[in-house]
Design an enzyme around this catalytic site. Structure first.
Site, mmCIF file in Angstrom:
data_model
loop_
_atom_site.group_PDB
_atom_site.id
_atom_site.type_symbol
_atom_site.label_atom_id
_atom_site.label_comp_id
_atom_site.label_asym_id
_atom_site.label_seq_id
_atom_site.Cartn_x
_atom_site.Cartn_y
_atom_site.Cartn_z
ATOM 1 N N ASP A 7 -69.911 -144.830 -23.567
ATOM 2 C CA ASP A 7 -71.340 -145.176 -23.824
ATOM 3 C C ASP A 7 -71.106 -146.399 -24.631
ATOM 4 O O ASP A 7 -70.216 -146.914 -25.129
ATOM 5 C CB ASP A 7 -71.953 -144.159 -24.827
ATOM 6 N N LEU A 8 -72.170 -147.145 -25.024
ATOM 7 C CA LEU A 8 -72.213 -148.458 -25.812
ATOM 8 C C LEU A 8 -72.331 -148.290 -27.158
ATOM 9 O O LEU A 8 -71.683 -148.457 -28.105
ATOM 10 C CB LEU A 8 -72.879 -149.662 -25.128
ATOM 11 N N ASP A 9 -73.739 -148.053 -27.410
ATOM 12 C CA ASP A 9 -74.405 -148.104 -28.725
ATOM 13 C C ASP A 9 -73.808 -147.125 -29.492
ATOM 14 O O ASP A 9 -73.821 -146.005 -29.083
ATOM 15 C CB ASP A 9 -75.756 -148.235 -28.738
ATOM 16 N N THR A 15 -74.184 -150.669 -33.002
ATOM 17 C CA THR A 15 -75.436 -151.186 -32.606
ATOM 18 C C THR A 15 -76.485 -150.065 -33.089
ATOM 19 O O THR A 15 -77.690 -150.432 -33.373
ATOM 20 C CB THR A 15 -75.776 -151.638 -31.509
ATOM 21 N N GLY A 44 -79.118 -142.579 -28.034
ATOM 22 C CA GLY A 44 -79.044 -142.368 -26.514
ATOM 23 C C GLY A 44 -80.171 -142.084 -25.723
ATOM 24 O O GLY A 44 -80.274 -142.065 -24.477
ATOM 25 N N ARG A 47 -85.663 -146.717 -24.594
ATOM 26 C CA ARG A 47 -86.791 -147.440 -25.224
ATOM 27 C C ARG A 47 -87.927 -146.710 -25.306
ATOM 28 O O ARG A 47 -88.853 -146.328 -26.457
ATOM 29 C CB ARG A 47 -86.816 -148.867 -24.834
ATOM 30 N N SER A 114 -78.680 -148.482 -22.364
ATOM 31 C CA SER A 114 -79.462 -149.870 -23.099
ATOM 32 C C SER A 114 -79.641 -150.920 -22.050
ATOM 33 O O SER A 114 -78.862 -150.968 -20.822
ATOM 34 C CB SER A 114 -78.501 -150.473 -23.980
ATOM 35 N N ASN A 116 -79.934 -153.739 -22.896
ATOM 36 C CA ASN A 116 -79.204 -155.023 -23.514
ATOM 37 C C ASN A 116 -77.748 -154.924 -23.385
ATOM 38 O O ASN A 116 -77.162 -155.759 -23.835
ATOM 39 C CB ASN A 116 -79.607 -155.183 -25.150
ATOM 40 N N LYS A 143 -80.616 -140.056 -20.353
ATOM 41 C CA LYS A 143 -79.812 -139.080 -20.732
ATOM 42 C C LYS A 143 -80.772 -138.040 -21.555
ATOM 43 O O LYS A 143 -81.818 -138.425 -22.112
ATOM 44 C CB LYS A 143 -78.972 -139.720 -21.756
ATOM 45 N N GLU A 167 -68.937 -140.436 -25.961
ATOM 46 C CA GLU A 167 -70.453 -140.560 -26.465
ATOM 47 C C GLU A 167 -70.831 -140.387 -27.792
ATOM 48 O O GLU A 167 -70.119 -139.369 -28.522
ATOM 49 C CB GLU A 167 -71.207 -139.551 -25.662
ATOM 50 N N ASP A 168 -71.662 -140.886 -28.575
ATOM 51 C CA ASP A 168 -72.156 -140.499 -29.996
ATOM 52 C C ASP A 168 -73.293 -139.732 -29.926
ATOM 53 O O ASP A 168 -73.857 -139.342 -31.171
ATOM 54 C CB ASP A 168 -72.038 -141.924 -30.492
HETATM 55 C C1 BG6 Z 1 -79.070 -146.288 -26.215
HETATM 56 C C2 BG6 Z 1 -79.257 -146.179 -27.712
HETATM 57 O O1 BG6 Z 1 -77.812 -146.522 -26.012
HETATM 58 O O2 BG6 Z 1 -80.069 -147.255 -25.796
HETATM 59 C C3 BG6 Z 1 -80.813 -145.899 -27.804
HETATM 60 O O3 BG6 Z 1 -78.502 -145.093 -28.332
HETATM 61 C C4 BG6 Z 1 -81.653 -147.021 -27.150
HETATM 62 O O4 BG6 Z 1 -81.123 -146.009 -29.521
HETATM 63 C C5 BG6 Z 1 -81.288 -147.034 -25.523
HETATM 64 O O5 BG6 Z 1 -83.013 -146.830 -27.238
HETATM 65 C C6 BG6 Z 1 -82.215 -148.218 -25.105
HETATM 66 O O6 BG6 Z 1 -81.569 -149.417 -25.574
HETATM 67 P P1 BG6 Z 1 -82.597 -150.855 -25.114
HETATM 68 O O7 BG6 Z 1 -81.391 -151.823 -25.879
HETATM 69 O O8 BG6 Z 1 -82.719 -150.902 -23.800
HETATM 70 O O9 BG6 Z 1 -83.851 -150.826 -26.191
HETATM 71 MG MG MG Z 2 -74.859 -144.182 -28.110
#
Ligand code: BG6
Ligand code: MG
Length: 216
Positions: A7-9, A15, A44, A47, A114, A116, A143, A167-168
């Protein structure tokens, strides 16, 4: 050989704190309270789903147009934090684990909700480390649906049961479990007790542990 899916964030970069700041600002502007506990439930989560949850907590509804405008506002605010990121925001010992996996000739994918994700990996100079990148642009189900991890396994050419997920989030660990993958929670045991293993962060994960995952 194993497939390692990150996982990223909140796993590779911190982030999660920027998502929190952006959602808190949005919620408060709408007159809705927003605490760290509520934020935990958004980790996770996509948006769209996140905004739906915040509105439900505040007993508020928005027209389609306003909903879209709020989502755009949140992302703009979030991206203003991301724009300042650099390699110093990679979480401790993530490079050690990635280098070890490379040395052991394992395959590595991103598995993030995400949209992003690619921008962030570029900012912290990690994009080249991944054999596959699956993110919010590639999935239709959020998820805890396992879709994101199953697509990652496919792209790595690995069976799900030969994949390991870091994963967090509560939803992400659940997704990894449903996908029949080994789930490794990064964070608190109180929150991520449903993971196969839980570590506070990567500094607690030894090279020997990673090697045992590859061998078993
Ligand atoms: C997840 C984050 O990785 O991505 C969430 O844990 C976030 O908090 C989700 O809402 C969507 O991300 P983004 O960058 O597309 O708004
Ligand atoms: Mg995460």
């Amino acid at each position: 050989m194993r497939g390692f899916i990150f996982d990223l964030d909140g796993v590779i970069v911190d982030t999660a704190k920027y998502h929190y700041l952006a959602w808190k600002k949005l919620a408060n502007d709408l007159g809705i309270d927003f605490t760290e506990e509520e934020n935990e439930q958004l980790k996770g989560v996509s948006r769209v789903k996140s905004l739906e949850k915040i509105l439900a907590w505040g007993n508020k509804t928005l027209s389609d147009k306003d909903f879209k405008a709020q989502m755009a506002k949140k992302n703009k605010d979030y991206l203003s934090h991301i724009a300042k990121m650099d390699e110093s925001e990679i979480l401790p010992d993530v490079p050690r684990i990635l280098n070890l996996l490379k040395k052991e000739k394992q395959v590595i994918s991103l598995g993030s909700a995400s949209k992003n994700a690619r921008t962030i990996l570029e900012r912290v100079n990690l994009k080249e480390q991944f054999d596959a990148i699956v993110d919010g642009n590639d999935v239709s189900k959020a998820k805890p649906d396992p879709e994101v991890f199953l697509i990652a396994a496919k792209q790595l050419n690995m069976k799900p049961e030969h994949c390991i997920v870091f994963e967090d989030s509560v939803a992400g660990v659940e997704a990894a479990n449903i996908a029949d993958m080994v789930s490794i929670g990064i964070g608190s045991k109180d929150v991520l007790g449903h993971a196969d293993y839980v570590f506070r962060d990567f500094t607690e994960i030894s090279d020997e542990f990673i090697k045992s995952l590859i061998e078993n």
